[in-house]
Design a protein around this motif. Structure first.
Motif, short mmCIF file in Angstrom:
data_model
loop_
_atom_site.label_atom_id
_atom_site.label_comp_id
_atom_site.label_asym_id
_atom_site.label_seq_id
_atom_site.Cartn_x
_atom_site.Cartn_y
_atom_site.Cartn_z
N ARG A 108 -38.37 -77.96 -25.54
CA ARG A 108 -39.24 -78.99 -24.98
C ARG A 108 -39.38 -78.84 -23.46
O ARG A 108 -40.43 -79.12 -22.90
CB ARG A 108 -38.68 -80.38 -25.31
CG ARG A 108 -39.69 -81.49 -25.17
CD ARG A 108 -39.04 -82.88 -25.05
NE ARG A 108 -38.07 -83.16 -26.08
CZ ARG A 108 -38.33 -83.79 -27.23
NH1 ARG A 108 -39.54 -84.20 -27.50
NH2 ARG A 108 -37.38 -84.03 -28.11
N GLN A 163 -39.72 -71.60 -35.64
CA GLN A 163 -38.65 -72.58 -35.42
C GLN A 163 -37.28 -72.05 -35.82
O GLN A 163 -37.08 -71.59 -36.94
CB GLN A 163 -38.94 -73.86 -36.20
CG GLN A 163 -37.88 -74.94 -35.95
CD GLN A 163 -38.20 -76.22 -36.68
OE1 GLN A 163 -39.32 -76.70 -36.62
NE2 GLN A 163 -37.22 -76.77 -37.38
N VAL A 164 -36.34 -72.15 -34.88
CA VAL A 164 -34.97 -71.74 -35.13
C VAL A 164 -34.14 -72.99 -35.41
O VAL A 164 -34.25 -73.98 -34.68
CB VAL A 164 -34.40 -71.00 -33.90
CG1 VAL A 164 -32.91 -70.74 -34.06
CG2 VAL A 164 -35.16 -69.70 -33.67
N GLY A 165 -33.33 -72.97 -36.47
CA GLY A 165 -32.46 -74.10 -36.72
C GLY A 165 -32.35 -74.46 -38.17
O GLY A 165 -32.83 -73.74 -39.05
N THR A 204 -33.80 -76.53 -40.18
CA THR A 204 -35.00 -76.57 -41.02
C THR A 204 -35.99 -75.48 -40.62
O THR A 204 -37.16 -75.54 -40.99
CB THR A 204 -35.65 -77.96 -40.97
OG1 THR A 204 -35.92 -78.30 -39.61
CG2 THR A 204 -34.76 -79.00 -41.60
N ALA A 208 -29.17 -79.13 -29.60
CA ALA A 208 -28.84 -80.10 -30.65
C ALA A 208 -28.16 -79.39 -31.82
O ALA A 208 -28.43 -78.21 -32.05
CB ALA A 208 -30.11 -80.80 -31.14
N VAL A 223 -30.87 -71.26 -20.13
CA VAL A 223 -31.36 -71.76 -18.85
C VAL A 223 -31.74 -73.22 -19.08
O VAL A 223 -32.59 -73.51 -19.93
CB VAL A 223 -32.59 -70.97 -18.35
CG1 VAL A 223 -33.08 -71.53 -17.01
CG2 VAL A 223 -32.28 -69.49 -18.25
N ASN A 224 -31.10 -74.13 -18.33
CA ASN A 224 -31.38 -75.54 -18.51
C ASN A 224 -31.09 -76.26 -17.20
O ASN A 224 -30.12 -75.94 -16.52
CB ASN A 224 -30.50 -76.11 -19.64
CG ASN A 224 -30.99 -77.46 -20.12
OD1 ASN A 224 -31.11 -78.40 -19.34
ND2 ASN A 224 -31.27 -77.56 -21.41
N ASP A 226 -30.23 -79.31 -16.85
CA ASP A 226 -29.18 -80.33 -17.00
C ASP A 226 -27.83 -79.63 -17.21
O ASP A 226 -27.60 -79.00 -18.25
CB ASP A 226 -29.52 -81.21 -18.20
CG ASP A 226 -28.41 -82.18 -18.56
OD1 ASP A 226 -27.44 -82.29 -17.79
OD2 ASP A 226 -28.52 -82.81 -19.64
N ASP A 273 -34.09 -74.75 -12.80
CA ASP A 273 -35.43 -75.01 -13.31
C ASP A 273 -36.00 -73.73 -13.91
O ASP A 273 -36.15 -72.72 -13.21
CB ASP A 273 -36.32 -75.51 -12.15
CG ASP A 273 -37.72 -75.87 -12.61
OD1 ASP A 273 -38.08 -75.56 -13.77
OD2 ASP A 273 -38.46 -76.47 -11.81
C1 LIG Z 1 -32.92 -83.29 -40.15
C2 LIG Z 1 -33.21 -82.64 -38.84
C3 LIG Z 1 -33.49 -81.29 -38.80
C4 LIG Z 1 -33.76 -80.66 -37.58
N1 LIG Z 1 -34.00 -79.32 -37.57
C5 LIG Z 1 -34.17 -78.70 -36.38
C6 LIG Z 1 -34.35 -77.27 -36.30
O1 LIG Z 1 -34.42 -76.57 -37.31
N2 LIG Z 1 -34.49 -76.71 -35.09
C7 LIG Z 1 -34.46 -77.43 -33.92
O2 LIG Z 1 -34.57 -76.85 -32.86
N3 LIG Z 1 -34.30 -78.77 -33.98
C8 LIG Z 1 -34.17 -79.41 -35.17
N4 LIG Z 1 -34.03 -80.77 -35.18
C9 LIG Z 1 -34.27 -81.53 -33.95
C10 LIG Z 1 -33.06 -81.57 -33.02
O3 LIG Z 1 -32.27 -82.67 -33.37
C11 LIG Z 1 -33.55 -81.75 -31.57
O4 LIG Z 1 -34.34 -82.90 -31.47
C12 LIG Z 1 -34.35 -80.56 -31.03
O5 LIG Z 1 -33.67 -79.35 -31.29
C13 LIG Z 1 -34.56 -80.74 -29.56
O6 LIG Z 1 -35.37 -79.69 -29.06
P1 LIG Z 1 -35.25 -79.29 -27.53
O7 LIG Z 1 -33.88 -78.83 -27.25
O8 LIG Z 1 -36.36 -78.32 -27.28
O9 LIG Z 1 -35.63 -80.62 -26.78
P2 LIG Z 1 -34.72 -81.65 -25.94
O10 LIG Z 1 -33.52 -82.04 -26.71
O11 LIG Z 1 -35.65 -82.68 -25.48
O12 LIG Z 1 -34.24 -80.76 -24.75
C14 LIG Z 1 -35.06 -80.30 -23.74
C15 LIG Z 1 -34.16 -79.66 -22.71
O13 LIG Z 1 -34.95 -79.04 -21.72
C16 LIG Z 1 -34.32 -79.21 -20.46
N5 LIG Z 1 -35.35 -79.09 -19.46
C17 LIG Z 1 -36.43 -79.90 -19.24
N6 LIG Z 1 -37.18 -79.43 -18.23
C18 LIG Z 1 -36.58 -78.30 -17.79
C19 LIG Z 1 -36.87 -77.36 -16.77
N7 LIG Z 1 -37.95 -77.48 -15.99
N8 LIG Z 1 -36.03 -76.32 -16.60
C20 LIG Z 1 -34.93 -76.18 -17.37
N9 LIG Z 1 -34.60 -77.03 -18.37
C21 LIG Z 1 -35.42 -78.08 -18.56
C22 LIG Z 1 -33.69 -80.58 -20.53
O14 LIG Z 1 -32.62 -80.68 -19.63
C23 LIG Z 1 -33.24 -80.64 -21.99
O15 LIG Z 1 -31.90 -80.21 -22.14
C24 LIG Z 1 -33.76 -81.42 -36.39
C25 LIG Z 1 -33.48 -82.78 -36.44
C26 LIG Z 1 -33.22 -83.39 -37.63
C27 LIG Z 1 -32.91 -84.85 -37.65
#
Ligand SMILES: Cc1cc2nc3c(=O)[nH]c(=O)nc-3n(C[C@H](O)[C@H](O)[C@H](O)COP(=O)(O)OP(=O)(O)OC[C@H]3O[C@@H](n4cnc5c(N)ncnc54)[C@H](O)[C@@H]3O)c2cc1C
Lengths: 314, 268
Positions: free
Chosen positions: A204, A241-243, A245, A262, A278-279, A281, A297
């Motif tokens: 994200r 999509q990695v994970g 599901t 997550a 790279v994150n 946070d 960033d």
């Molecule tokens: C039943 C179920 C199944 C799921 N299956 C999957 C699955 O298969 N795969 C999966 O990925 N998720 C899955 N999820 C979702 C999972 O729980 C998380 O919501 C999801 O992985 C979050 O994606 P994310 O890390 O991209 O987003 P976020 O958790 O929102 O993280 C975004 C990260 O980006 C960082 N960030 C933001 N801006 C910047 C920047 N400019 N530079 C550097 N870092 C930055 C933030 O610090 C944050 O850590 C599932 C959830 C459920 C309930």
């Protein structure tokens, strides 16, 4: 022990198929290995199976007219033909569906997602998103086991003889769905996500500018992956999509940016050899499992990384 | 015309918390929630009902599990299911997927007897704890229903006597037509499950919910449970946590440092 390997609708071997065939050759330990494909045109596949000590390749005369029903009947016929007490297949929905139905029909054990199978059919698997390793034993004479990708090293084909192809004719009656259309995904010039040596993943945090992740991937000759949040936002296809599901990857290098780590995401990548994150946070969960973490960033770090990689290439 | 939909739901340990095995090698469910992947079939059922009021859809949630599993049917009723059944029987402890699917199939037949038939069983793509994805095909086999797994979109078919679906395979997207009766599992791509609001939570309390035993369902207790399991767990070992490595702060050069790291590790 006689082993039957169900490769689903395979017409050409992919790495998960080779991994299962290697495992079958090992556990059969002198017993016969029969292989089933659900795709009618099997001559090319027989050639490829030459190196895996396969006794016979079973293939249908015609493509199945329905979803699941006829494919299950085909596996049942192959089972009778092979005399197998262990049925192996890659962990794909089409294979699992047939295995589960026949497990009911024959009151047989089914174990999915094995990372190892012993000669006594003890199965090792990783459960609860990789939190535990369990061993499971079938208590029945017949057992169905699907094998996780990237868990068993695929052995080299040893240049043996191509097996005979034996056509199987089956018909099945019962309730079934029909496929009314198929749209094949356009082929990508990038390596396949599940087979790539290097995987670059955007989350994200990447935002609209997902092409940054793609650019880095191309610089590294990598496949592109995404978190569910990035897929839900429409920046990447669901097939990326990695994970839990999505797909499970286990590359030599997994490099992610803007992914929080997550548990459902980690379930699909934590067995990668080297993890780089790279994150911005510093408390992001992904850093708990990263071999190399950059707190920063990604909009600054990734372009600089791409530039540095280009300079190194000269 | 009326259409009866059953949604099997599972009570699972919350993945956000530490999940562990108990001494008897079953998963500890003391801190449990409705499996998140079961919210998608519930939402799909509710969307079908809302898309065609004239179809007179009834949605019944069914769970198999110990007393605490009532939490799963409670959440299903709050989301909008009309009624619920909970199969709770000590003999079920330690069941494998074969045992659980036998009890579920019997419960679905029971719903059929009470409601004049079951047309559609909508399930999640997997449970979030066992993650086997075998219960939907097992139900189709036991009930002799058509089977479609991993549907990514769910819509009514032309005559409302079936569904039009899409599903992703390894390298293609299929469109699929299925006539009732059918078992359809749906992925987490299928929809965006709703949150129950206060009104829905209050309304759920008045909905019919019944507990059934294996005897009520005519299931022989010796065919389920640990002793009847075809797959028996021998050991469960916590995996050693992956050690965290180096963490650097970007002070303007992190991209260059990272390139050097990759080169040094021979990853380029
Ligand atoms: C039943 C179920 C199944 C799921 N299956 C999957 C699955 O298969 N795969 C999966 O990925 N998720 C899955 N999820 C979702 C999972 O729980 C998380 O919501 C999801 O992985 C979050 O994606 P994310 O890390 O991209 O987003 P976020 O958790 O929102 O993280 C975004 C990260 O980006 C960082 N960030 C933001 N801006 C910047 C920047 N400019 N530079 C550097 N870092 C930055 C933030 O610090 C944050 O850590 C599932 C959830 C459920 C309930």
């Amino acid at each position: 022990m006689n082993v039957l390997v169900d490769l689903g609708h395979t017409t050409a071997l992919r790495s998960p198929d080779r991994e299962v065939l290697t495992l079958a050759r090992t556990v059969a330990a002198g017993g016969t290995v029969s292989v089933l494909t659900h795709a009618p045109d099997a001559a090319g596949l027989a050639e490829e199976l030459g190196g895996f000590d396969v006794a016979v390749l079973l293939a249908p005369q015609d493509a199945a007219p329905d979803l699941s029903l006829t494919d299950t009947a085909l596996l049942d016929a192959a089972l009778a033909e092979s005399g197998a007490t262990l049925v192996l297949g890659p962990n794909a929905a089409e294979v699992t569906d047939c295995f589960a139905r026949l497990a009911v029909r024959h009151s047989a054990a089914i174990i999915t997602d094995a990372v190892g199978v012993d000669a006594d059919r003890t199965v090792t698997k990783s459960v609860l998103a990789g939190g535990y390793t369990t061993t499971v034993e079938p208590t029945t004479e017949l057992a169905f086991v699907t094998v996780a990708p990237n868990a068993v090293a695929a052995g080299e084909a040893q240049g043996g003889q191509a097996p005979d192809v034996k056509p199987l004719a089956v018909s099945a009656s019962g309730a079934a769905a029909t496929v009314t259309g198929t749209q094949v995904a356009p082929a990508s010039s990038r390596p396949k996500l599940t087979e790539a040596r290097v995987v670059v993943v955007g989350g994200r945090g990447v935002g609209e500018n997902f092409s940054l992740v793609e650019e880095l991937a191309d610089e590294l000759g990598a496949a592109v992956g995404a978190s569910r949040a990035a897929v839900d936002a429409g920046w990447a296809e669901h097939s990326a999509q990695v994970g839990q599901t999505g797909v499970t990857v286990s590359p030599q290098l997994y490099l992610c940016a803007g992914v929080s780590g997550a548990i459902q995401h980690r379930a699909g990548m934590q067995t990668s050899q080297t993890i780089v994150a790279v994150n911005k946070d510093e408390n992001a969960q992904i850093f708990d499992i990263a071999d190399y973490g950059v707190v920063g960033d990604l909009n600054k770090v990734l372009p600089q990384l791409i530039e540095a990689l280009r300079e190194r290439k000269g | 015309m009326s259409v009866n939909i059953v949604v099997p739901v599972k009570y699972v340990p919350d993945a956000q918390k530490q999940r562990t095995f108990r001494e008897d090698l079953t998963v500890d469910r003391s801190d449990a929630i409705l499996s998140e992947l079961d919210e998608y079939p519930l939402e799909a059922a509710l969307a079908l009902r809302e898309a065609a009021p004239e179809a007179e859809v009834t949605i019944v949630a069914v769970t198999v599990g110990p007393a605490a599993a009532s939490g799963a049917v409670k959440k299903a009723l709050q989301m909008g299911a009309d009624a619920a059944f909970h199969v709770d029987d000590a003999a079920l402890a330690g069941s494998d997927a074969l045992g659980t699917s036998a009890a579920l199939a019997a419960a679905i037949q029971h719903v059929g007897e009470e409601h004049g038939g079951v047309d559609l069983v909508l399930t999640g793509m997997a449970s979030t704890d066992g993650e086997m994805s075998v219960v939907p095909p097992m139900l189709a086999e036991r009930l002799d229903f058509a089977l479609v797994t991993r549907a990514g979109t769910v819509e009514w078919g032309e005559e409302r006597n079936g569904l039009a679906l899409t599903r992703a395979t390894a390298d293609a997207t299929q469109t699929v037509a299925v006539a009732f009766p059918a078992v359809v599992s749906v992925t987490d791509q299928a929809n965006e499950p709703r949150y129950p609001n206060f009104k829905a939570i209050m309304a759920a309390k008045k909905k019919p919910s019944a507990v059934l035993t294996l005897a009520d369902l005519g299931v022989d207790a010796s065919t389920v449970g640990r002793d009847a399991a075809a797959a028996s767990v021998q050991s469960a070992t916590p995996r050693p946590p992956r050690a965290a490595g180096v963490k650097i702060q970007d002070e303007g050069e992190a991209g260059i440092q990272l390139a050097a790291y990759l080169a040094e590790q021979r990853l380029l």
